[in-house]
Design a protein around this motif. Structure first.
Motif, PDB file in Angstrom:
ATOM      1  N   GLY A   1      -4.002  -1.442  -7.469  1.00 58.46           N
ATOM      2  CA  GLY A   1      -2.567  -1.191  -7.517  1.00 58.46           C
ATOM      3  C   GLY A   1      -1.755  -2.079  -6.608  1.00 58.46           C
ATOM      4  O   GLY A   1      -0.652  -1.709  -6.189  1.00 58.46           O
TER       5      GLY A   1
ATOM      6  N   ARG B   1       2.473   1.682  -3.404  1.00 56.10           N
ATOM      7  CA  ARG B   1       1.465   2.164  -4.350  1.00 56.10           C
ATOM      8  C   ARG B   1       1.267   3.679  -4.221  1.00 56.10           C
ATOM      9  O   ARG B   1       1.158   4.392  -5.219  1.00 56.10           O
ATOM     10  CB  ARG B   1       0.142   1.453  -4.094  1.00 56.10           C
ATOM     11  N   ASP B   2       1.218   4.140  -2.977  1.00 60.72           N
ATOM     12  CA  ASP B   2       0.954   5.555  -2.742  1.00 60.72           C
ATOM     13  C   ASP B   2       2.202   6.420  -2.872  1.00 60.72           C
ATOM     14  O   ASP B   2       2.100   7.644  -2.992  1.00 60.72           O
ATOM     15  CB  ASP B   2       0.336   5.739  -1.348  1.00 60.72           C
ATOM     16  N   ASP B   3       3.386   5.809  -2.821  1.00 64.50           N
ATOM     17  CA  ASP B   3       4.640   6.541  -2.986  1.00 64.50           C
ATOM     18  C   ASP B   3       5.589   5.705  -3.830  1.00 64.50           C
ATOM     19  O   ASP B   3       6.399   4.928  -3.304  1.00 64.50           O
ATOM     20  CB  ASP B   3       5.264   6.854  -1.620  1.00 64.50           C
TER      21      ASP B   3
ATOM     22  N   ARG C   1      -0.251   3.334   8.805  1.00 68.56           N
ATOM     23  CA  ARG C   1      -1.493   4.065   8.549  1.00 68.56           C
ATOM     24  C   ARG C   1      -2.674   3.095   8.634  1.00 68.56           C
ATOM     25  O   ARG C   1      -3.159   2.585   7.627  1.00 68.56           O
ATOM     26  CB  ARG C   1      -1.443   4.737   7.185  1.00 68.56           C
TER      27      ARG C   1
ATOM     28  N   THR D   1      -5.915   3.678   6.551  1.00 67.41           N
ATOM     29  CA  THR D   1      -5.707   3.436   5.120  1.00 67.41           C
ATOM     30  C   THR D   1      -5.723   1.946   4.818  1.00 67.41           C
ATOM     31  O   THR D   1      -6.364   1.496   3.854  1.00 67.41           O
ATOM     32  CB  THR D   1      -4.367   4.043   4.672  1.00 67.41           C
ATOM     33  N   TYR D   2      -5.034   1.151   5.632  1.00 64.84           N
ATOM     34  CA  TYR D   2      -4.990  -0.291   5.399  1.00 64.84           C
ATOM     35  C   TYR D   2      -6.384  -0.908   5.534  1.00 64.84           C
ATOM     36  O   TYR D   2      -6.763  -1.795   4.757  1.00 64.84           O
ATOM     37  CB  TYR D   2      -4.023  -0.968   6.363  1.00 64.84           C
TER      38      TYR D   2
ATOM     39  N   VAL E   1       0.843  -1.197   0.000  1.00 62.99           N
ATOM     40  CA  VAL E   1       0.000   0.000   0.000  1.00 62.99           C
ATOM     41  C   VAL E   1       0.881   1.252   0.000  1.00 62.99           C
ATOM     42  O   VAL E   1       0.620   2.217  -0.722  1.00 62.99           O
ATOM     43  CB  VAL E   1      -0.953  -0.002   1.212  1.00 62.99           C
ATOM     44  N   GLU E   2       1.958   1.230   0.807  1.00 66.07           N
ATOM     45  CA  GLU E   2       2.847   2.387   0.869  1.00 66.07           C
ATOM     46  C   GLU E   2       3.561   2.610  -0.468  1.00 66.07           C
ATOM     47  O   GLU E   2       3.705   3.753  -0.918  1.00 66.07           O
ATOM     48  CB  GLU E   2       3.873   2.203   1.994  1.00 66.07           C
TER      49      GLU E   2
ATOM     50  N   VAL F   1      -8.324  -0.066   2.337  1.00 66.01           N
ATOM     51  CA  VAL F   1      -7.875  -0.867   1.200  1.00 66.01           C
ATOM     52  C   VAL F   1      -8.321  -2.317   1.370  1.00 66.01           C
ATOM     53  O   VAL F   1      -8.722  -2.978   0.405  1.00 66.01           O
ATOM     54  CB  VAL F   1      -6.344  -0.780   1.046  1.00 66.01           C
TER      55      VAL F   1
END
Length: 339
Positions: free
Chosen positions: A129, A17-19, A68, A71-72, A14-15, A75
């Motif tokens: 993603g 994907r976002d960065d 986070r 966020t997790y 997830v991290e 998702v």
């Protein structure tokens, strides 16, 4: 036929994907204790549960991403919703993995199940993603083993012939649900592989101090009659919320404020569920990785925020956290719900 779908290194994925700047780097998600490590970090020797300060001391090149939780969870909800678009027969195993029963789809053959799994992986990559590894097999054990073999970001399909050939050779220590203590007892009895279970009865295994449910499972695995049924989740038994406090703290106002926020967030997550809370559990994680749970009893079930906050704070005080000497890095609450 079953698919076991498992998002690879979920928190890190997830991290990344976002960065995208994190891609290909040894990334860990904290705080204080490694909650998840990228495959690049795992190659160095980093693993979940390792104190973060120890990992950074040994591998200063590690990149630390903030944990986070919200966020997790968001998702995860999207991931499970996508799984249920494939089939309503979904049994979540954790926030990033689940079994999907696709037996009724397209004839239920192993080849068709493999095609469905491949399509599912592509959809998750395209829409969320995230990389997902998947295993396809007749029963849960082999679907899980196949997805483990498929990592990272792969697909393994186990047909009947492969299952029959591999099953006897499986090390019992690798079986799903067999921990080190049970494996040790089995090894002491001369049972190293599934084939070594030949001739053993449930009663004989129990005499070797193997728990009866585990003994039944082992005999079923030996006989090829192990679990192949997806169990749909019933009503949730609890709703929870946690907040990372960043740097370790014993500051009274910060810890109390975090619990108040957690109670409100947990109530919000109940959504349309009308059930009241029957108990409030306070969860604390310290900077050495240790966790502590303090239960707060309610005189009667309620959803009143003030009452639940009061019980949570009373449970917090019973932990004597201010005099513990360790710092708190994560605080949370869980509201137990009636059946």
């Amino acid at each position: 036929m079953l698919i076991h779908a498992d998002a690879d290194a979920f928190f890190v994925s997830v991290e990344v994907r976002d960065d995208p700047h994190l891609r290909g780097r040894p990334v860990v998600v904290g705080p204080q204790v490694v909650a998840c490590a990228s495959y690049e970090a795992r190659a160095l020797g980093v693993h979940a549960g390792m104190p973060l300060r120890h990992a950074l001391r040994r591998w200063p090149e590690l990149v630390v991403a903030e944990f986070r939780g919200e966020t997790y969870e968001s998702v995860s909800a999207d991931l499970m919703a996508l799984f249920r678009e494939v089939t309503p027969l979904v049994e979540p195993g954790s926030m990033e993995e689940a079994f999907l029963d696709v037996s009724a789809l397209d004839g239920g053959s192993v080849d068709e199940a493999g095609r469905i799994a491949a399509d599912l992986r592509r959809r998750v990559r395209r829409e969320l993603g995230l990389p997902v590894s998947a295993g396809v097999a007749r029963a849960k054990l082999f679907a899980k083993l196949a997805s483990r073999r498929a990592k990272p970001d792969g697909l393994v399909v186990v047909d009947a012939d492969t299952e029959a050939r591999v099953r006897p050779r499986l090390p019992v220590a690798d079986l799903w649900g067999v921990g080190p203590m049970t494996a040790g007892k089995l090894h002491d009895a001369g049972i190293v592989h599934v084939a070594d279970l030949c001739g053993w009865t449930v009663e004989a295994l129990v005499e070797r101090r193997i728990a009866k449910p585990q003994a039944k499972n082992l005999v079923a695995i030996r006989d090829g009659t192990d679990d192949a049924t997806v169990k749909l989740p019933g009503p949730r038994k609890s709703v929870s919320s946690t907040i990372s406090l960043g740097r370790p703290t014993r500051q009274r106002s910060r810890v109390r404020e975090s619990l108040q926020h957690n109670v409100i967030r947990a109530l919000d997550r109940l959504g349309d569920d009308p059930r009241p809370a029957t108990r409030v559990d306070v969860h604390l994680r310290f900077d050495d990785g240790a966790t502590l749970v303090s239960q707060g009893a309610l005189e009667e079930p309620t959803r009143d925020p003030a009452t639940l906050v009061g019980v949570a704070l009373a449970a917090l005080e019973r932990t004597a956290y201010e005099d513990d000497g360790r710092g708190i890095v994560v605080a949370g609450v869980a509201l137990a719900l009636p059946a």
